[in-house]
Design an enzyme around this catalytic site. Structure first.
Site, PDB file in Angstrom:
ATOM      1  N   HIS A  72       0.848  -1.201   0.000  1.00 46.61           N
ATOM      2  CA  HIS A  72       0.000   0.000   0.000  1.00 46.61           C
ATOM      3  C   HIS A  72       0.876   1.241   0.000  1.00 46.61           C
ATOM      4  O   HIS A  72       1.708   1.418   0.888  1.00 46.61           O
ATOM      5  CB  HIS A  72      -0.921   0.004   1.224  1.00 46.61           C
ATOM      6  CG  HIS A  72      -2.160  -0.804   1.035  1.00 46.61           C
ATOM      7  ND1 HIS A  72      -3.344  -0.525   1.657  1.00 46.61           N
ATOM      8  CD2 HIS A  72      -2.398  -1.884   0.258  1.00 46.61           C
ATOM      9  CE1 HIS A  72      -4.267  -1.396   1.287  1.00 46.61           C
ATOM     10  NE2 HIS A  72      -3.715  -2.249   0.448  1.00 46.61           N
ATOM     11  N   TYR A 199      -9.322   5.805   7.622  1.00 52.39           N
ATOM     12  CA  TYR A 199      -9.573   6.070   9.047  1.00 52.39           C
ATOM     13  C   TYR A 199     -10.534   7.251   9.086  1.00 52.39           C
ATOM     14  O   TYR A 199     -10.197   8.330   8.575  1.00 52.39           O
ATOM     15  CB  TYR A 199      -8.280   6.474   9.771  1.00 52.39           C
ATOM     16  CG  TYR A 199      -7.203   5.397   9.847  1.00 52.39           C
ATOM     17  CD1 TYR A 199      -6.352   5.133   8.778  1.00 52.39           C
ATOM     18  CD2 TYR A 199      -7.023   4.660  11.022  1.00 52.39           C
ATOM     19  CE1 TYR A 199      -5.357   4.164   8.867  1.00 52.39           C
ATOM     20  CE2 TYR A 199      -6.024   3.690  11.122  1.00 52.39           C
ATOM     21  CZ  TYR A 199      -5.198   3.451  10.035  1.00 52.39           C
ATOM     22  OH  TYR A 199      -4.211   2.490  10.135  1.00 52.39           O
ATOM     23  N   PRO A 291      -4.588   0.635  18.550  1.00 56.42           N
ATOM     24  CA  PRO A 291      -4.311   0.144  17.193  1.00 56.42           C
ATOM     25  C   PRO A 291      -4.366   1.204  16.092  1.00 56.42           C
ATOM     26  O   PRO A 291      -4.041   0.908  14.943  1.00 56.42           O
ATOM     27  CB  PRO A 291      -5.408  -0.911  16.968  1.00 56.42           C
ATOM     28  CG  PRO A 291      -6.469  -0.605  17.958  1.00 56.42           C
ATOM     29  CD  PRO A 291      -5.827   0.073  19.109  1.00 56.42           C
ATOM     30  N   LYS A 295       0.735  -0.137  14.906  1.00 56.91           N
ATOM     31  CA  LYS A 295       2.132  -0.252  15.351  1.00 56.91           C
ATOM     32  C   LYS A 295       2.452  -1.481  16.200  1.00 56.91           C
ATOM     33  O   LYS A 295       3.626  -1.852  16.342  1.00 56.91           O
ATOM     34  CB  LYS A 295       2.506   0.995  16.180  1.00 56.91           C
ATOM     35  CG  LYS A 295       2.623   2.254  15.367  1.00 56.91           C
ATOM     36  CD  LYS A 295       3.950   2.310  14.645  1.00 56.91           C
ATOM     37  CE  LYS A 295       3.933   3.213  13.453  1.00 56.91           C
ATOM     38  NZ  LYS A 295       3.625   2.571  12.178  1.00 56.91           N
ATOM     39  N   TYR A 383       3.970   6.424  10.094  1.00 55.84           N
ATOM     40  CA  TYR A 383       3.092   5.310   9.723  1.00 55.84           C
ATOM     41  C   TYR A 383       3.888   4.185   9.069  1.00 55.84           C
ATOM     42  O   TYR A 383       3.685   2.999   9.344  1.00 55.84           O
ATOM     43  CB  TYR A 383       1.996   5.804   8.768  1.00 55.84           C
ATOM     44  CG  TYR A 383       0.852   4.812   8.609  1.00 55.84           C
ATOM     45  CD1 TYR A 383      -0.176   4.764   9.549  1.00 55.84           C
ATOM     46  CD2 TYR A 383       0.807   3.925   7.531  1.00 55.84           C
ATOM     47  CE1 TYR A 383      -1.221   3.859   9.417  1.00 55.84           C
ATOM     48  CE2 TYR A 383      -0.234   3.025   7.398  1.00 55.84           C
ATOM     49  CZ  TYR A 383      -1.254   2.996   8.340  1.00 55.84           C
ATOM     50  OH  TYR A 383      -2.284   2.091   8.220  1.00 55.84           O
TER      51      TYR A 383
HETATM   52  P1  RFL Z   1       0.900 -11.881  21.454  1.00 56.68           P
HETATM   53  O1  RFL Z   1       0.480 -11.941  20.045  1.00 56.68           O
HETATM   54  O2  RFL Z   1      -0.126 -11.532  22.476  1.00 56.68           O
HETATM   55  O3  RFL Z   1       1.553 -13.286  21.808  1.00 56.68           O
HETATM   56  C1  RFL Z   1       1.858 -13.659  23.142  1.00 56.68           C
HETATM   57  C2  RFL Z   1       1.865 -15.169  23.228  1.00 56.68           C
HETATM   58  O4  RFL Z   1       2.195 -15.545  24.567  1.00 56.68           O
HETATM   59  C3  RFL Z   1       1.314 -16.577  24.972  1.00 56.68           C
HETATM   60  N1  RFL Z   1       1.208 -16.601  26.440  1.00 56.68           N
HETATM   61  C4  RFL Z   1       1.789 -17.535  27.209  1.00 56.68           C
HETATM   62  N2  RFL Z   1       2.607 -18.560  26.928  1.00 56.68           N
HETATM   63  C5  RFL Z   1       3.020 -19.338  27.955  1.00 56.68           C
HETATM   64  N3  RFL Z   1       2.640 -19.152  29.244  1.00 56.68           N
HETATM   65  C6  RFL Z   1       1.823 -18.136  29.592  1.00 56.68           C
HETATM   66  N4  RFL Z   1       1.428 -17.963  30.845  1.00 56.68           N
HETATM   67  C7  RFL Z   1       1.378 -17.266  28.556  1.00 56.68           C
HETATM   68  N5  RFL Z   1       0.564 -16.166  28.523  1.00 56.68           N
HETATM   69  C8  RFL Z   1       0.489 -15.782  27.245  1.00 56.68           C
HETATM   70  C9  RFL Z   1      -0.006 -16.228  24.300  1.00 56.68           C
HETATM   71  O5  RFL Z   1      -0.888 -17.341  24.220  1.00 56.68           O
HETATM   72  C10 RFL Z   1       0.473 -15.742  22.939  1.00 56.68           C
HETATM   73  O6  RFL Z   1       0.559 -16.780  22.007  1.00 56.68           O
HETATM   74  O7  RFL Z   1       2.122 -10.855  21.683  1.00 56.68           O
HETATM   75  P2  RFL Z   1       3.360 -10.482  20.721  1.00 56.68           P
HETATM   76  O8  RFL Z   1       3.991 -11.730  20.144  1.00 56.68           O
HETATM   77  O9  RFL Z   1       4.156  -9.525  21.479  1.00 56.68           O
HETATM   78  O10 RFL Z   1       2.701  -9.773  19.447  1.00 56.68           O
HETATM   79  C11 RFL Z   1       2.076  -8.511  19.578  1.00 56.68           C
HETATM   80  C12 RFL Z   1       0.925  -8.381  18.576  1.00 56.68           C
HETATM   81  O11 RFL Z   1       0.101  -9.518  18.677  1.00 56.68           O
HETATM   82  C13 RFL Z   1       0.099  -7.106  18.813  1.00 56.68           C
HETATM   83  O12 RFL Z   1       0.933  -6.034  19.150  1.00 56.68           O
HETATM   84  C14 RFL Z   1      -0.726  -6.703  17.568  1.00 56.68           C
HETATM   85  O13 RFL Z   1      -1.687  -7.668  17.282  1.00 56.68           O
HETATM   86  C15 RFL Z   1      -1.388  -5.352  17.785  1.00 56.68           C
HETATM   87  N6  RFL Z   1      -2.273  -4.965  16.682  1.00 56.68           N
HETATM   88  C16 RFL Z   1      -1.740  -4.431  15.511  1.00 56.68           C
HETATM   89  N7  RFL Z   1      -0.413  -4.320  15.355  1.00 56.68           N
HETATM   90  C17 RFL Z   1       0.120  -3.845  14.171  1.00 56.68           C
HETATM   91  O14 RFL Z   1       1.353  -3.739  14.055  1.00 56.68           O
HETATM   92  N8  RFL Z   1      -0.684  -3.476  13.098  1.00 56.68           N
HETATM   93  C18 RFL Z   1      -2.040  -3.573  13.181  1.00 56.68           C
HETATM   94  O15 RFL Z   1      -2.703  -3.314  12.187  1.00 56.68           O
HETATM   95  C19 RFL Z   1      -2.628  -4.037  14.430  1.00 56.68           C
HETATM   96  N9  RFL Z   1      -3.954  -4.161  14.562  1.00 56.68           N
HETATM   97  C20 RFL Z   1      -3.654  -5.111  16.802  1.00 56.68           C
HETATM   98  C21 RFL Z   1      -4.477  -4.691  15.716  1.00 56.68           C
HETATM   99  C22 RFL Z   1      -4.239  -5.682  17.944  1.00 56.68           C
HETATM  100  C23 RFL Z   1      -5.608  -5.818  18.039  1.00 56.68           C
HETATM  101  N10 RFL Z   1      -6.111  -6.430  19.212  1.00 56.68           N
HETATM  102  C24 RFL Z   1      -7.143  -7.376  19.241  1.00 56.68           C
HETATM  103  C25 RFL Z   1      -5.414  -6.269  20.480  1.00 56.68           C
HETATM  104  C26 RFL Z   1      -5.847  -4.810  15.802  1.00 56.68           C
HETATM  105  C27 RFL Z   1      -6.426  -5.345  16.955  1.00 56.68           C
HETATM  106  C28 RFL Z   1      -7.918  -5.418  17.002  1.00 56.68           C
HETATM  107  C1  PHB Z   2      -6.343  -4.175  10.570  1.00 54.53           C
HETATM  108  O1  PHB Z   2      -6.460  -4.395   9.347  1.00 54.53           O
HETATM  109  O2  PHB Z   2      -6.671  -5.033  11.422  1.00 54.53           O
HETATM  110  C2  PHB Z   2      -5.836  -2.868  11.036  1.00 54.53           C
HETATM  111  C3  PHB Z   2      -5.327  -1.967  10.099  1.00 54.53           C
HETATM  112  C4  PHB Z   2      -4.865  -0.735  10.520  1.00 54.53           C
HETATM  113  C5  PHB Z   2      -4.904  -0.410  11.850  1.00 54.53           C
HETATM  114  C6  PHB Z   2      -5.393  -1.310  12.792  1.00 54.53           C
HETATM  115  C7  PHB Z   2      -5.860  -2.547  12.379  1.00 54.53           C
HETATM  116  O3  PHB Z   2      -4.465   0.808  12.246  1.00 54.53           O
END
Ligand code: RFL
Ligand code: PHB
Length: 388
Positions: A72, A199, A291, A295, A383
């Site tokens: 993108h 957004y 989110p 990041k 971004y």
């Molecule tokens: P995770 O993915 O939470 O993984 C942690 C792992 O640790 C395990 N765990 C355990 N294992 C052993 N013993 C225990 N007691 C444990 N407790 C937990 C868990 O089961 C899991 O498998 O953390 P990690 O690896 O640091 O990754 C971080 C990302 O997942 C997170 O920052 C992103 O998803 C955030 N996020 C976004 N980030 C972006 O860069 N771009 C995006 O577009 C974006 N969109 C989002 C998002 C997060 C969202 N939510 C639901 C929080 C959109 C949403 C809606």
């Molecule tokens: C997504 O596609 O899940 C998404 C994209 C951009 C954001 C957050 C989430 O800033």
């Protein structure tokens, strides 16, 4: 079991770190509480910065990302009738890639066997011991049996609720801001309403039009933090999206049944420092961003980049100072991403406590952005991801 690095958590941070260490010949084992299917069922991030893409490239695990990821060159900020396009390619010479966190995690999981990365799923009651010394260990139970892993370093990649940060909670400082709303997300197998992300700041609240592919869409609206997902039928979500995204986007929204629908709270959080004794924290275990800036996953990737470099320098180069420098390097990038995510959240959401003055400030800032190449460049470079 004895290893050099015991990694806790097999989300993107833990798997990426494990693969990077294995590629440098460093021994490690990853402990994960959940099953592989459960990890893959979490629908989260969708936008990858260059740092995340380049780590996959370095590992030689980027074939599917290259083939299926959508580059993108820009994204859009909408406010009422106005649509401001941030041309990230023209302003920075770089782009982001739309590729789901689920797919990235799947690619890392699929390569475990070939790359000799051991991941123990279903590890319960994970506990960290002797973190301050140079012979830490981790205990866990699996199938009713107790196990112990001795290591030289521990990497806490266990997300916001995991045991790693808890183990050193009294030794660091927590910086936190909670927001009064959450994002209700819907995933559906329908073509996106626009070829780029939108957004939107609407008087009824925030909306985001995103995607996973040409045939799978991801949309969000903000809702009060007290709201229940049961109150939101698919139709109600689609109706609200059509209003908030504005008539132009609404004309192209294709509705379909939700494959997934959930509410995620918004939070800014940093735990500092990110290293205590022999424990390095990476990703969501050390920090959370709302989110809005896309990041979270990308910060996890940059932490892992620094952590892998420090651990490799220790084991292969005998460099004792590298690990000591980890927290400072990681945090310098973390704080800038915290600032950007917070400011974009502030700009694009209607806060319940806001009055006419705060709204006027949003309008003035969007006005400024729409007419200033300097302001657009600042948004674009944040971004697309600040340098590592
Ligand atoms: P995770 O993915 O939470 O993984 C942690 C792992 O640790 C395990 N765990 C355990 N294992 C052993 N013993 C225990 N007691 C444990 N407790 C937990 C868990 O089961 C899991 O498998 O953390 P990690 O690896 O640091 O990754 C971080 C990302 O997942 C997170 O920052 C992103 O998803 C955030 N996020 C976004 N980030 C972006 O860069 N771009 C995006 O577009 C974006 N969109 C989002 C998002 C997060 C969202 N939510 C639901 C929080 C959109 C949403 C809606
Ligand atoms: C997504 O596609 O899940 C998404 C994209 C951009 C954001 C957050 C989430 O800033």
């Amino acid at each position: 079991m004895k290893t050099q690095v015991c990694i806790i958590g097999a989300g993107p941070a833990g798997l990426l770190l494990g693969h990077l260490l294995r590629s440098e010949g460093v021994d490690c084992v990853v402990l994960e509480r959940r099953t592989p299917d459960y990890v893959l069922s979490r629908i989260r991030a969708g936008v990858l910065e260059q740092i995340t893409v380049s780590l996959m490239e370095r590992l030689g695990l980027d074939q599917r990302l290259k083939a299926e990821g959508l580059p993108h060159d820009g994204f859009n900020l909408a406010d009422g009738e106005r649509l401001i396009r941030i041309d990230i390619a023209e302003l920075t010479g770089k782009h982001v890639v739309v590729y789901g966190q689920t797919e990235l995690t799947r690619d890392l999981m699929d390569a475990r066997e070939e790359r000799g990365l051991e991941v123990i799923y279903g590890a319960e009651d994970v506990a960290l011991h002797d973190i301050e010394g140079d012979a830490p260990f981790v205990t866990y139970s699996k199938d009713g049996q107790q196990h112990r892993v001795d290591a030289r370093f521990l990497a806490g990649c266990d997300g916001f609720h995991g045991p790693s940060r808890q183990a050193v909670a009294s030794k660091g400082t927590e910086y936190e801001r909670e927001y009064p709303f959450g994002w209700l997300g819907i995933l559906a197998d329908v073509p996106p309403c626009n070829h780029e992300l939108i957004y939107a700041n609407h008087e009824r609240g925030f909306a985001l039009a995103s995607m996973r592919s040409e045939t799978r869409s991801r949309y969000y609206i903000d809702v009060p933090i007290t709201e229940k997902v049961e109150n939101w039928s698919d139709e109600r979500v689609w109706d609200e999206l059509a209003i908030r995204l504005g008539p132009q986007a609404a004309a192209h929204i294709v509705r379909g049944p939700a494959l997934e629908k959930s509410i995620a709270p918004l939070r800014s959080f940093v735990f500092a420092p990110m290293r205590h004794g022999s424990l390095l924290l990476c990703g969501d275990s050390a920090h959370i961003v709302p989110p809005t800036g896309a990041k979270g996953l990308n910060l996890a990737a940059s932490d892992v980049h620094y952590a892998a470099a420090a651990l490799t320098a220790f084991f292969k180069g005998g460099d004792n100072d590298a690990v000591a420098g980890y927290s400072g390097k990681a945090l310098s990038r973390v704080w800038k991403a915290e600032r950007f995510s917070w400011s974009l959240t502030r700009l694009m959401h209607r806060f319940p406590e806001d009055g006419p003055f705060e709204r006027a400030m949003q309008v003035a800032e969007l006005d400024y952005i729409s007419g200033s190449r300097a302001a657009q460049t600042s948004i674009a470079e944040n971004y697309v991801g600040l340098p590592v």
